[in-house]
Write a protein that holds these residues in place. Structure first.
Motif, PDB file in Angstrom:
ATOM      1  N   GLU A  49       0.827  -1.207   0.000  1.00  0.00           N
ATOM      2  CA  GLU A  49       0.000   0.000   0.000  1.00  0.00           C
ATOM      3  C   GLU A  49       0.861   1.257   0.000  1.00  0.00           C
TER       4      GLU A  49
ATOM      5  N   ARG B 286       0.636   4.065  -2.863  1.00  0.00           N
ATOM      6  CA  ARG B 286       0.274   5.420  -2.429  1.00  0.00           C
ATOM      7  C   ARG B 286       1.369   6.420  -2.793  1.00  0.00           C
ATOM      8  N   THR B 287       2.629   6.033  -2.629  1.00  0.00           N
ATOM      9  CA  THR B 287       3.738   6.938  -2.917  1.00  0.00           C
ATOM     10  C   THR B 287       3.879   7.199  -4.412  1.00  0.00           C
TER      11      THR B 287
ATOM     12  N   PHE C  10       1.546   6.445  -7.003  1.00  0.00           N
ATOM     13  CA  PHE C  10       0.380   6.754  -7.818  1.00  0.00           C
ATOM     14  C   PHE C  10      -0.743   7.475  -7.090  1.00  0.00           C
ATOM     15  N   GLY C  11      -0.659   7.613  -5.780  1.00  0.00           N
ATOM     16  CA  GLY C  11      -1.710   8.295  -5.039  1.00  0.00           C
ATOM     17  C   GLY C  11      -2.710   7.315  -4.449  1.00  0.00           C
ATOM     18  N   THR C  12      -3.719   7.852  -3.806  1.00  0.00           N
ATOM     19  CA  THR C  12      -4.674   7.014  -3.077  1.00  0.00           C
ATOM     20  C   THR C  12      -5.747   6.396  -3.965  1.00  0.00           C
ATOM     21  N   GLN C  13      -5.908   6.863  -5.195  1.00  0.00           N
ATOM     22  CA  GLN C  13      -6.984   6.321  -6.025  1.00  0.00           C
ATOM     23  C   GLN C  13      -6.714   4.892  -6.504  1.00  0.00           C
ATOM     24  N   TYR C  14      -5.486   4.400  -6.379  1.00  0.00           N
ATOM     25  CA  TYR C  14      -5.149   3.043  -6.818  1.00  0.00           C
ATOM     26  C   TYR C  14      -4.829   2.097  -5.657  1.00  0.00           C
TER      27      TYR C  14
ATOM     28  N   SER D 141      -3.379  -2.493  -4.799  1.00  0.00           N
ATOM     29  CA  SER D 141      -2.136  -2.839  -4.106  1.00  0.00           C
ATOM     30  C   SER D 141      -2.064  -4.307  -3.698  1.00  0.00           C
TER      31      SER D 141
END
Length: 103
Positions: A6, A10-11, A13-17, A21
């Motif tokens: 995760e 998150r680092t 591509f951001g939180t939308q993907y 994970s």
């Protein structure tokens, strides 16, 4: 990837993907086995120059798996992992048998 999948998603591509994970480990292992298969087949080619052409069947198997098992990204990733693992095991057996035949 197994421990901090995760964080990696998150680092980069951001939180939308974040939901994707959970499949990261399958893709990472599949690519690792695919790389190891490539190394073993290149080794076999460098010492024998024959007998590796039947590995095209694994390429066809992957194409079949990718075209039929693709309803979810997780199924696709697990199928990719399974075919890569099988191809690696067969390539190892192929190289080991070829080595014992040479002796």
């Amino acid at each position: 990837y197994w421990v901090s999948h995760e964080l990696v998603i998150r680092t980069l591509f951001g939180t939308q993907y974040i939901e994707a994970s959970s499949i990261l480990i399958f893709v990472a292992l599949a690519l690792s086995f695919l790389s190891l298969t490539n190394l073993s087949l290149l080794y076999a080619l460098s010492i024998h120059k024959r007998g590796v052409s039947w590995f095209i069947l694994f390429v066809l198997l992957e194409i079949f798996m990718f075209s039929t098992i693709n309803s979810t990204l997780k199924q696709f990733s697990v199928g990719f992992f399974a075919t890569s693992l099988i191809m690696f095991i067969v390539s190892l057996i192929f190289v080991i048998k070829k080595e014992t035949w040479r002796k």
